[in-house]
Design an enzyme around this catalytic site. Structure first.
Site, short mmCIF file in Angstrom:
data_model
loop_
_atom_site.label_atom_id
_atom_site.label_comp_id
_atom_site.label_asym_id
_atom_site.label_seq_id
_atom_site.Cartn_x
_atom_site.Cartn_y
_atom_site.Cartn_z
N PRO A 22 0.84 -1.20 0.00
CA PRO A 22 0.00 0.00 0.00
C PRO A 22 0.88 1.24 0.00
O PRO A 22 2.01 1.21 0.46
CB PRO A 22 -0.77 -0.13 1.32
CG PRO A 22 0.09 -0.99 2.19
CD PRO A 22 0.80 -1.93 1.28
N SER A 269 7.27 4.49 9.35
CA SER A 269 7.40 3.56 8.23
C SER A 269 6.11 2.81 7.98
O SER A 269 5.18 2.85 8.78
CB SER A 269 8.54 2.58 8.52
OG SER A 269 8.07 1.56 9.38
N LYS A 270 6.09 2.12 6.85
CA LYS A 270 4.94 1.30 6.50
C LYS A 270 4.66 0.29 7.60
O LYS A 270 3.53 -0.04 7.89
CB LYS A 270 5.22 0.53 5.21
CG LYS A 270 5.07 1.34 3.94
CD LYS A 270 5.09 0.41 2.74
CE LYS A 270 4.87 1.20 1.47
NZ LYS A 270 4.72 0.35 0.29
N ARG A 271 5.76 -0.20 8.17
CA ARG A 271 5.61 -1.24 9.19
C ARG A 271 4.91 -0.72 10.45
O ARG A 271 4.44 -1.50 11.26
CB ARG A 271 6.98 -1.83 9.54
CG ARG A 271 7.50 -2.80 8.50
CD ARG A 271 8.81 -3.40 8.94
NE ARG A 271 9.80 -2.37 9.22
CZ ARG A 271 10.50 -1.74 8.27
NH1 ARG A 271 10.30 -2.04 7.00
NH2 ARG A 271 11.38 -0.81 8.58
#
Ligand code: GLU
Length: 512
Positions: A22, A269-271
């Protein structure tokens, strides 16, 4: 530094995401800054999908990127999903175009064939590691002892190529040089080539790496300014060198600051997903293969305009105290060279504040529309449009999201299902029903029922009985709303109408 040199070509910028998952909200900010810059200078904004790394391909990611931009209202002038003179805009579909550029670099001796197998490279890295060097690189020094067209005899190289042996094409980075460029945001950036490695440009399967495809496409698509995240700054010297190898004029570069976590501790972050209590993605995400899900700003109830305004301010501001900007106003005020160098700390409370401002500025009809959608989602009966509008306006004060309208004011759409127990025990007394019934009688007798008339009745009853507002006001609210907070109870009664108001008062008296 100026954003645009005076003799410049028409501005053309691109957002070039890789569909590896995403789109992070930092990615949306990159798209937004590109878009603002293009529109400000009457230029074009392109969308290019950089999917050369097939191993990192994630199904649904490209659709997600397109849908996110659509939701935000960042509409590309050209690119994936819209087409244009430089189609295709998906790099995997441009694969045959890149080979000739790798060849051009081979011919001009700015690139070379390398035949080292992944196992051999791994073994060398291991060896270096045991010798205390964890940062071994294939570079201008080590390449002299590797298996490549710089070290092998020409016939041997020919033989290997002719027999279809696996190879990659690597950039031949000059050994002792300072690569300099002027970043629009950061000023002069200077890197010594000893710190650069001989990056792979073309892989064995004929697919270009990010570096080659990115530079070639920026050239072919006539990109004048590369505006991208700070994480690409280390790649910029290689890109500058590639432009030079090709003898092409390099575009302007602007590397945007990182988005930082609210505590300033590291990059957002994405995480981070939903771990920090807020979404890091524009839309809800679901990976059909891994089952991984994450929440998005859209589904959380954010208005796209508020989301964009909030993002625009992560790394930039107009230099005065204005904060609420429409997209058109952002275009007008935005200045790329005024973007900050330092990381931008994300603040979810501020994001909510932006949403509240936009919600408040909506015309009643739009507000009613949002409210209606929310009621439909909840399966609550939708009242007539005029009622919806008045209800929305009445409940707006305390709402941050459109869903708060119903959440704080469900009593405007149906009778209270229960009465706030704590307030009942504090405010409701044995005398309350009798007092409310007298009030109800007088409300019933009013020639015309309105907020003012009901308030008049209530106040004269207070004078007559010597009761304070604090005694009877909450009791009337509890009867009508079930709670003691919210807009004026007389406004609520006026909206509900006389019949419904009286029904509720009697029901409360019967039940308590
Ligand atoms: N494909 C890169 C990314 O995913 C683009 C970097 C650039 O804009 O040059 O961010």
């Amino acid at each position: 530094m100026n954003e645009i040199p005076l003799s410049a070509r028409p501005v053309r910028v691109r957002f070039a995401p890789s569909p590896t998952g995403p789109l992070h909200m930092g990615g949306v900010r990159t798209a937004l800054y590109n878009y603002l810059f293009a529109k400000k200078h009457g230029g074009a904004f392109l969308l290019r999908i950089e999917d050369t790394d097939q191993a990192r391909f994630v199904p649904g990611a490209e659709e997600y990127i397109l849908e996110s931009l659509r939701w935000c209202g960042i509409v590309p002038d050209e690119g994936q999903g819209v087409g244009g003179p430089h189609a295709p805009y998906r790099q995997s579909e441009r694969k045959p175009m890149y080979r000739q550029y790798a060849q051009q670099l081979l011919d001009s001796e700015h690139a070379y064939y390398a035949f080292d197998t992944p196992e051999e490279l791994e073994a060398i890295r291991e060896l270096a590691l045991t010798a205390g060097n964890p940062n071994w690189q294939y570079n201008s020094i080590t390449r002299g002892s590797m298996k490549n067209s710089l070290t092998l005899p020409a016939e041997e190289v020919e033989r290997r190529l002719a027999s279809g042996e696996a190879y990659v094409v690597r950039a031949k980075i000059p050994r002792n040089e300072e690569v300099k460029f002027q970043d629009i945001i950061r000023g002069w950036v200077s890197v010594h080539t000893l710190n650069l490695d001989d990056k792979v440009l073309l892989k064995g399967d004929g697919m270009p790496t990010y570096h080659l495809a990115n530079v070639v496409d920026d050239r072919l698509m006539d990109i004048t300014h590369v505006i991208r995240g700070e994480e690409w700054l280390p790649s910029a010297p290689l890109h500058i060198l590639l432009y030079r190898f090709f003898q092409w004029e390099a575009p302007g570069f602007a590397h945007l600051p990182l988005l930082l976590r609210p505590d300033g501790n590291g990059k957002l972050s994405k995480r981070d997903g939903d771990r920090l209590g807020f979404p890091v993605f524009p839309l809800d995400w679901h990976n059909s293969e891994t089952g991984e899900t994450a929440s998005g700003y859209r589904e959380r109830g954010f208005l796209p305009e508020a989301f964009l305004n909030m993002l625009a301010f992560l790394g930039w501001n107009p230099g005065d105290n204005r904060e609420v900007f429409s997209l058109a106003e952002l275009i007008d005020a935005f200045q790329l060279h005024k973007v900050h160098k330092a990381g931008a700390r994300f603040d979810f409370e501020k994001a909510k504040w932006f949403n509240q401002q936009f919600l408040r500025n909506l015309p009643p009809a739009s507000l009613a529309h949002l409210l209606k959608d929310d009621l439909l989602r909840r399966g609550v009966a939708v009242p007539a449009p005029a009622y919806l509008e008045k209800a929305a306006v009445l409940l707006l004060d305390r709402a941050v999201f459109s869903s708060d309208l119903y959440e704080n004011g469900s009593y405007l759409f149906h009778a209270p299902a229960h009465y706030d127990a704590e307030m009942m025990s504090k405010k409701w007394t044995a005398d309350s029903p009798a007092r409310l019934r007298i009030l109800a009688e007088r409300f019933a007798a009013l020639p015309a029922f309105s907020a003012e008339a009901a308030e008049g009745v209530f106040k004269s009853y207070l004078t007559e009985t010597g009761l304070g507002f604090g005694i009877l006001g909450p009791v009337l609210r509890l009867a009508v709303n079930g709670v003691t907070v919210g807009p004026s109870v007389f406004d609520i009664m006026a909206l509900l109408g006389r019949e419904e108001s009286l029904k509720r008062i009697h029901a409360a008296c019967d039940a308590n």
